[in-house]
Design a protein around this motif. Sequence first.
Motif, PDB file in Angstrom:
ATOM      1  N   ILE A  82       7.428  70.545  48.472  1.00  0.00           N
ATOM      2  CA  ILE A  82       8.531  69.731  47.979  1.00  0.00           C
ATOM      3  C   ILE A  82       8.502  68.415  48.740  1.00  0.00           C
ATOM      4  N   GLU A  83       8.457  67.281  48.018  1.00  0.00           N
ATOM      5  CA  GLU A  83       8.349  65.984  48.675  1.00  0.00           C
ATOM      6  C   GLU A  83       9.706  65.529  49.215  1.00  0.00           C
ATOM      7  N   LEU A  84       9.686  64.996  50.440  1.00  0.00           N
ATOM      8  CA  LEU A  84      10.887  64.506  51.109  1.00  0.00           C
ATOM      9  C   LEU A  84      10.856  62.990  51.202  1.00  0.00           C
ATOM     10  N   VAL A  95      15.215  66.947  60.505  1.00  0.00           N
ATOM     11  CA  VAL A  95      16.250  67.912  60.868  1.00  0.00           C
ATOM     12  C   VAL A  95      16.690  68.661  59.613  1.00  0.00           C
ATOM     13  N   SER A  96      17.262  69.842  59.829  1.00  0.00           N
ATOM     14  CA  SER A  96      17.763  70.657  58.709  1.00  0.00           C
ATOM     15  C   SER A  96      19.146  71.179  59.037  1.00  0.00           C
ATOM     16  N   PRO A  97      20.002  71.260  58.019  1.00  0.00           N
ATOM     17  CA  PRO A  97      21.275  71.938  58.241  1.00  0.00           C
ATOM     18  C   PRO A  97      21.026  73.440  58.386  1.00  0.00           C
ATOM     19  N   ASP A  98      21.916  74.109  59.085  1.00  0.00           N
ATOM     20  CA  ASP A  98      21.821  75.562  59.219  1.00  0.00           C
ATOM     21  C   ASP A  98      22.390  76.216  57.968  1.00  0.00           C
ATOM     22  N   LYS A 125      19.250  80.116  59.129  1.00  0.00           N
ATOM     23  CA  LYS A 125      17.914  79.620  58.775  1.00  0.00           C
ATOM     24  C   LYS A 125      18.020  78.128  58.471  1.00  0.00           C
ATOM     25  N   PRO A 126      16.919  77.373  58.618  1.00  0.00           N
ATOM     26  CA  PRO A 126      16.977  75.948  58.289  1.00  0.00           C
ATOM     27  C   PRO A 126      17.002  75.729  56.779  1.00  0.00           C
ATOM     28  N   GLY A 127      17.863  74.800  56.344  1.00  0.00           N
ATOM     29  CA  GLY A 127      17.892  74.382  54.950  1.00  0.00           C
ATOM     30  C   GLY A 127      16.846  73.309  54.699  1.00  0.00           C
ATOM     31  N   ALA A 128      16.985  72.604  53.577  1.00  0.00           N
ATOM     32  CA  ALA A 128      16.038  71.542  53.224  1.00  0.00           C
ATOM     33  C   ALA A 128      16.081  70.437  54.275  1.00  0.00           C
TER      34      ALA A 128
END
Length: 169
Positions: free
Chosen positions: A6-8, A99-102, A106-109
């Motif tokens: 998935i491209e960020l 960084v990812s939200p929790d 687990k880490p989100g997108a």
Amino acid sequence: MTPLPIELSIRPLTAQSFAPFGDVIEADPSTMRLINGGTTERFHGLFSPETAGEGARVIVNIFRGKPRAFPYEIGMMERHPFGSQSFSPLSGRQFLVAVSPDENGKPGAPQVFLAAPHQGVNYRRNTWHHPLMAIGEVSDFLVVDRDGPGNNLEEVFFETPFVIREPQI
């Protein structure tokens, strides 16, 4: 069949956009105090290192990061349950911050930021982040983090990786 990455997108690093994950470390005029007879500007209290656990202490390190090759695949995130971790560039180069939200432990997108050469970051305790991402050349970073007993590293690998195209620097 392996899922496609998935491209960020990469966004500029600002205190407001990074606030859910920690602090942007930069010379904030609102914190400036003149010291040393008016010859030095002190930018005061830009972040506070966090440590938890018996025997924990704050330490200062230099990390030397090799530049990432692009497109770069983010396949994992890590976090530190017992302490914050800050990165401030010493080599005068931009770097990437992911960084990812929790999401239920687990880490989100991931969200990806381009840090300017004058900016650092302080990841709050338990913030999901990608390991150091130097770009362009080998780069040194001043790193403030926790030392002490206990396992202060948790890693989670994504089922579907994310990809970052080369940043426009």
